[in-house]
Design an enzyme around this catalytic site. Structure first.
Site, PDB file in Angstrom:
ATOM      1  CB  CYS A 127      -0.717   0.080   1.240  1.00 12.10           C
ATOM      2  SG  CYS A 127      -2.328   1.317   1.021  1.00 12.10           S
ATOM      3  CB  ALA A 128       1.079   4.217   2.039  1.00 16.49           C
TER       4      ALA A 128
END
Length: 189
Positions: free
Chosen positions: A103-104
């Site tokens: 994800c991030a």
């Protein structure tokens, strides 16, 4: 058998973290949930409280074969600010040990110079933080000892890729089949 840690901070994405833990344990591999908060309790980005196994400062890193960073906000920010996390991902990358982020969280790898010349992916909007990477949009990017993934919807693929890294693709595929992963996608056609 491999021993892996997953570093968790307040604001982590619960599905990304716990899917990895669940799938890796189903593969009969050891994974230790580590809090970077100074308390074993971590509260995810959606308010779910998680009791981790231990604190990052209690870890004997010589026993660990891989490190995983879940995404979520502000969990990713906290991971990037954690000196033990950033020191360990740099050391593991240099030693050729597994460094995985979803994800991030691949931005933490990029910010620390670990993606130079590597294929990598992330949640849309974080591409510019993957410094030096060849950005791809596949659900999971595996390049040597670096595994990255796009987000919550790719968490099972990410977890199975970690299993495959330490075993093989057939073992990971068989594990996925054991919990109906492949059949689920076939029903959507």
């Amino acid at each position: 058998m491999a021993k892996i840690v997953i570093c968790m901070a307040d604001g982590c994405e619960e599905i990304e973290a716990l899917t990895v833990v669940d799938v890796v344990r189903r593969a009969r591999m050891e994974i230790v949930m580590l809090s970077v908060n100074g308390s074993r309790k971590v509260t995810g980005s959606h308010g779910i409280a998680i009791e981790t196994d231990d604190l990052i400062e209690n870890t004997d890193w010589d026993e660990i074969d891989g490190i995983v960073l879940p995404g979520g906000m502000p969990g990713t920010i906290h991971l990037g600010e954690s000196v033990p996390v950033t020191a360990r991902i740099k050391a593991f990358a240099k030693e050729g040990k597994l460094v995985a982020a979803i994800c991030a969280a691949p931005s933490v790898l990029g910010d620390n110079g670990l993606l130079e010349g590597k294929k990598a992916t992330s949640f849309p909007g974080f591409e510019d933080r993957l410094t030096g990477a060849e950005y791809v949009t596949e659900p999971v990017a595996v390049d040597g000892n670096i595994i990255t993934s796009r987000g919550m919807g790719t968490a099972i693929d990410f977890a199975l890729s970690i299993v495959a890294y330490f075993t093989d693709r057939e073992t990971a595929a068989s594990l996925g089949e054991s919990f109906m992963y492949d059949r689920f996608w076939e029903t959507l056609a």
